[in-house]
Design a protein around this motif. Structure first.
Motif, PDB file in Angstrom:
ATOM      1  N   LYS A 118       0.836  -1.190   0.000  1.00 56.24           N
ATOM      2  CA  LYS A 118       0.000   0.000   0.000  1.00 56.24           C
ATOM      3  C   LYS A 118       0.877   1.249   0.000  1.00 56.24           C
ATOM      4  CE  LYS A 118      -3.764  -0.233   2.332  1.00 56.24           C
ATOM      5  NZ  LYS A 118      -4.777  -0.297   3.426  1.00 56.24           N
ATOM      6  N   ILE A 119       0.469   2.235  -0.773  1.00 51.79           N
ATOM      7  CA  ILE A 119       1.152   3.523  -0.788  1.00 51.79           C
ATOM      8  C   ILE A 119       0.108   4.590  -0.449  1.00 51.79           C
ATOM      9  CG2 ILE A 119       2.614   5.116  -2.082  1.00 51.79           C
ATOM     10  CD1 ILE A 119       3.128   2.831  -4.087  1.00 51.79           C
ATOM     11  N   GLN A 120       0.360   5.319   0.628  1.00 52.77           N
ATOM     12  CA  GLN A 120      -0.593   6.328   1.080  1.00 52.77           C
ATOM     13  C   GLN A 120       0.154   7.439   1.817  1.00 52.77           C
ATOM     14  OE1 GLN A 120      -3.619   7.281   0.804  1.00 52.77           O
ATOM     15  NE2 GLN A 120      -3.831   8.632   2.572  1.00 52.77           N
ATOM     16  N   PRO A 121       0.133   8.668   1.283  1.00 50.26           N
ATOM     17  CA  PRO A 121      -0.409   9.091  -0.012  1.00 50.26           C
ATOM     18  C   PRO A 121       0.600   8.855  -1.138  1.00 50.26           C
ATOM     19  CG  PRO A 121       0.481  10.970   1.160  1.00 50.26           C
ATOM     20  CD  PRO A 121       0.677   9.786   2.070  1.00 50.26           C
ATOM     21  N   SER A 122       0.108   8.630  -2.329  1.00 49.89           N
ATOM     22  CA  SER A 122       1.001   8.387  -3.461  1.00 49.89           C
ATOM     23  C   SER A 122       1.572   9.700  -3.996  1.00 49.89           C
ATOM     24  CB  SER A 122       0.256   7.643  -4.573  1.00 49.89           C
ATOM     25  OG  SER A 122      -0.882   8.378  -4.979  1.00 49.89           O
ATOM     26  N   GLU A 123       2.759   9.596  -4.595  1.00 53.16           N
ATOM     27  CA  GLU A 123       3.434  10.747  -5.185  1.00 53.16           C
ATOM     28  C   GLU A 123       3.916  10.364  -6.584  1.00 53.16           C
ATOM     29  OE1 GLU A 123       6.563  12.101  -2.656  1.00 53.16           O
ATOM     30  OE2 GLU A 123       5.228  12.480  -0.936  1.00 53.16           O
ATOM     31  N   PRO A 124       4.119  11.353  -7.458  1.00 53.21           N
ATOM     32  CA  PRO A 124       4.571  11.050  -8.824  1.00 53.21           C
ATOM     33  C   PRO A 124       5.853  10.224  -8.862  1.00 53.21           C
ATOM     34  CG  PRO A 124       3.763  13.300  -8.734  1.00 53.21           C
ATOM     35  CD  PRO A 124       3.737  12.783  -7.322  1.00 53.21           C
ATOM     36  N   ARG A 125       6.752  10.421  -7.913  1.00 53.99           N
ATOM     37  CA  ARG A 125       8.016   9.665  -7.914  1.00 53.99           C
ATOM     38  C   ARG A 125       7.824   8.196  -7.560  1.00 53.99           C
ATOM     39  NH1 ARG A 125      10.752  10.671  -2.243  1.00 53.99           N
ATOM     40  NH2 ARG A 125       9.019  11.578  -1.085  1.00 53.99           N
ATOM     41  N   ASP A 126       6.617   7.818  -7.167  1.00 48.12           N
ATOM     42  CA  ASP A 126       6.321   6.399  -6.918  1.00 48.12           C
ATOM     43  C   ASP A 126       6.005   5.659  -8.212  1.00 48.12           C
ATOM     44  OD1 ASP A 126       4.375   7.416  -4.035  1.00 48.12           O
ATOM     45  OD2 ASP A 126       6.531   7.039  -4.207  1.00 48.12           O
ATOM     46  N   SER A 127       5.895   6.372  -9.303  1.00 49.02           N
ATOM     47  CA  SER A 127       5.592   5.744 -10.589  1.00 49.02           C
ATOM     48  C   SER A 127       6.688   4.746 -10.945  1.00 49.02           C
ATOM     49  CB  SER A 127       5.455   6.799 -11.683  1.00 49.02           C
ATOM     50  OG  SER A 127       4.377   7.677 -11.406  1.00 49.02           O
ATOM     51  N   ALA A 128       6.302   3.522 -11.193  1.00 43.12           N
ATOM     52  CA  ALA A 128       7.264   2.439 -11.444  1.00 43.12           C
ATOM     53  C   ALA A 128       6.469   1.181 -11.759  1.00 43.12           C
ATOM     54  CB  ALA A 128       8.134   2.201 -10.207  1.00 43.12           C
ATOM     55  N   VAL A 129       7.205   0.111 -12.061  1.00 43.51           N
ATOM     56  CA  VAL A 129       6.574  -1.205 -12.147  1.00 43.51           C
ATOM     57  C   VAL A 129       6.885  -1.932 -10.849  1.00 43.51           C
ATOM     58  CG1 VAL A 129       6.394  -3.379 -13.384  1.00 43.51           C
ATOM     59  CG2 VAL A 129       6.828  -1.262 -14.642  1.00 43.51           C
ATOM     60  N   TYR A 130       5.863  -2.433 -10.205  1.00 43.66           N
ATOM     61  CA  TYR A 130       6.018  -3.141  -8.932  1.00 43.66           C
ATOM     62  C   TYR A 130       5.824  -4.634  -9.186  1.00 43.66           C
ATOM     63  CZ  TYR A 130       5.965   1.375  -6.653  1.00 43.66           C
ATOM     64  OH  TYR A 130       6.288   2.659  -6.260  1.00 43.66           O
ATOM     65  N   PHE A 131       6.856  -5.397  -8.830  1.00 38.36           N
ATOM     66  CA  PHE A 131       6.803  -6.841  -9.019  1.00 38.36           C
ATOM     67  C   PHE A 131       6.686  -7.541  -7.668  1.00 38.36           C
ATOM     68  CE2 PHE A 131       7.515  -7.450 -13.441  1.00 38.36           C
ATOM     69  CZ  PHE A 131       8.356  -6.439 -13.880  1.00 38.36           C
ATOM     70  N   CYS A 132       5.925  -8.596  -7.691  1.00 37.82           N
ATOM     71  CA  CYS A 132       5.871  -9.522  -6.577  1.00 37.82           C
ATOM     72  C   CYS A 132       6.527 -10.814  -7.052  1.00 37.82           C
ATOM     73  CB  CYS A 132       4.412  -9.765  -6.186  1.00 37.82           C
ATOM     74  SG  CYS A 132       4.157 -11.009  -4.929  1.00 37.82           S
ATOM     75  N   ALA A 133       7.279 -11.458  -6.191  1.00 37.10           N
ATOM     76  CA  ALA A 133       7.905 -12.735  -6.528  1.00 37.10           C
ATOM     77  C   ALA A 133       7.763 -13.674  -5.345  1.00 37.10           C
ATOM     78  CB  ALA A 133       9.375 -12.546  -6.871  1.00 37.10           C
ATOM     79  N   SER A 134       7.723 -14.969  -5.636  1.00 37.06           N
ATOM     80  CA  SER A 134       7.683 -15.924  -4.529  1.00 37.06           C
ATOM     81  C   SER A 134       8.682 -17.042  -4.789  1.00 37.06           C
ATOM     82  CB  SER A 134       6.271 -16.491  -4.338  1.00 37.06           C
ATOM     83  OG  SER A 134       5.895 -17.342  -5.406  1.00 37.06           O
ATOM     84  N   SER A 135       9.076 -17.687  -3.725  1.00 38.05           N
ATOM     85  CA  SER A 135       9.995 -18.815  -3.845  1.00 38.05           C
ATOM     86  C   SER A 135       9.729 -19.794  -2.721  1.00 38.05           C
ATOM     87  CB  SER A 135      11.455 -18.354  -3.820  1.00 38.05           C
ATOM     88  OG  SER A 135      11.826 -17.947  -2.520  1.00 38.05           O
ATOM     89  N   TYR A 136      10.276 -20.982  -2.893  1.00 37.58           N
ATOM     90  CA  TYR A 136      10.072 -21.998  -1.858  1.00 37.58           C
ATOM     91  C   TYR A 136      11.008 -21.785  -0.682  1.00 37.58           C
ATOM     92  CZ  TYR A 136       9.951 -26.424   0.581  1.00 37.58           C
ATOM     93  OH  TYR A 136       9.847 -27.376   1.541  1.00 37.58           O
ATOM     94  N   ARG A 137      12.210 -21.354  -0.986  1.00 38.90           N
ATOM     95  CA  ARG A 137      13.151 -21.118   0.097  1.00 38.90           C
ATOM     96  C   ARG A 137      13.587 -19.663   0.049  1.00 38.90           C
ATOM     97  NH1 ARG A 137      16.203 -25.664   1.734  1.00 38.90           N
ATOM     98  NH2 ARG A 137      17.394 -24.222   3.028  1.00 38.90           N
ATOM     99  N   SER A 138      13.846 -19.083   1.167  1.00 33.88           N
ATOM    100  CA  SER A 138      14.201 -17.662   1.211  1.00 33.88           C
ATOM    101  C   SER A 138      15.699 -17.433   1.264  1.00 33.88           C
ATOM    102  CB  SER A 138      13.561 -17.005   2.427  1.00 33.88           C
ATOM    103  OG  SER A 138      14.131 -17.535   3.607  1.00 33.88           O
ATOM    104  N   LEU A 139      16.468 -18.518   1.189  1.00 38.23           N
ATOM    105  CA  LEU A 139      17.896 -18.368   1.455  1.00 38.23           C
ATOM    106  C   LEU A 139      18.723 -18.088   0.220  1.00 38.23           C
ATOM    107  CD1 LEU A 139      18.382 -21.153   4.119  1.00 38.23           C
ATOM    108  CD2 LEU A 139      17.952 -18.709   4.427  1.00 38.23           C
TER     109      LEU A 139
END
Lengths: 111, 115
Positions: free
Chosen positions: B78-99
């Motif tokens: 969540k972004i609150q409040p948003s600003e023009p400099r927040d413009s970007a592509v936001y990726f989510c990634a998942s994996s089985y192990r975090s190491l």
């Protein structure tokens, strides 16, 4: 501070050329190095390297890791226009459990 | 396997508005990562979760950004409040192990434009 540096940042070649992309790193408790290809959407996985000197190969792409000199290269032979993309190098640390990405190399292959 | 699912694909909002990005990781994966990608800074890790618990949020740019993972199959940024400099592509990634030994699977990203 952990960091991953890729070079060159951009590259323009013609179809049929061979290219070599470089990735150097400084990471505490190195675990693995990964290469990704990013076209218009999300990065897609290419290779994961954990041991020095063992080449990973997939078709025209190959990669090798040197853990002593802290770098990896990604080679693409007989390039095609479909190889045009951003190539990302990322390093995983067992300390932090996260991947640190380089800036990427933007490759453009002209017909 | 549907992969990592992000929504919305595109978001255009006015400065000052609240923005919520959503992510559904791959079933069985126990680590989830939020990244932001811009031309200037490349891919930056914002925060990651292991077994739904935030492990490292040092990449979150400022207090306007917050992330939650209420269960193993859902996360929000969540972004609150948003600003023009927040413009970007936001990726989510998942994996089985975090190491770090195992490759991530990325979602298709949310392209955020703040005007």
């Amino acid at each position: 501070e952990d960091k991953v540096v890729q070079s060159p940042l951009s590259l323009v070649v013609h179809e049929g050329d061979t290219v070599t992309l470089n990735c150097s790193y400084e990471v505490t408790n190195f675990r693995s190095l990964l290469w990704y290809k990013q076209e218009k959407k999300a990065p897609t996985f290419l290779f994961m390297l954990t041991s020095s000197g063992i080449e990973k190969k997939s078709g025209r792409l190959s990669s090798i890791l040197d853990k002593k000199e802290l770098f990896s290269i990604l080679n693409i032979t007989a390039t095609q226009t479909g190889d045009s993309a951003i190539y990302l190098c990322a390093v995983g640390s067992s300390n932090t459990g996260k991947l640190i990405f380089g800036q990427g190399t933007t490759l453009q292959v002209k017909p | 396997d549907a992969g990592v699912i992000q929504s919305p694909r595109h978001e255009v909002t006015e400065m000052g508005q609240e923005v919520t990005l959503r992510c559904k990781p791959i079933s069985g994966h126990n680590s989830l990562f939020w990244y932001r990608q811009t031309m200037m800074r490349g891919l930056e890790l914002l925060i990651y979760f292991n077994n739904n618990v935030p492990i490292d949020d040092s990449g979150m740019p400022e207090d306007r950004f917050s992330a939650k993972m209420p269960n193993a199959s859902f996360s929000t940024l969540k972004i609150q409040p948003s600003e023009p400099r927040d413009s970007a592509v936001y990726f989510c990634a998942s994996s089985y192990r975090s190491l770090g030994s195992y490759g991530y699977t990325f979602g298709s990203g949310t392209r955020l434009t703040v005007v």
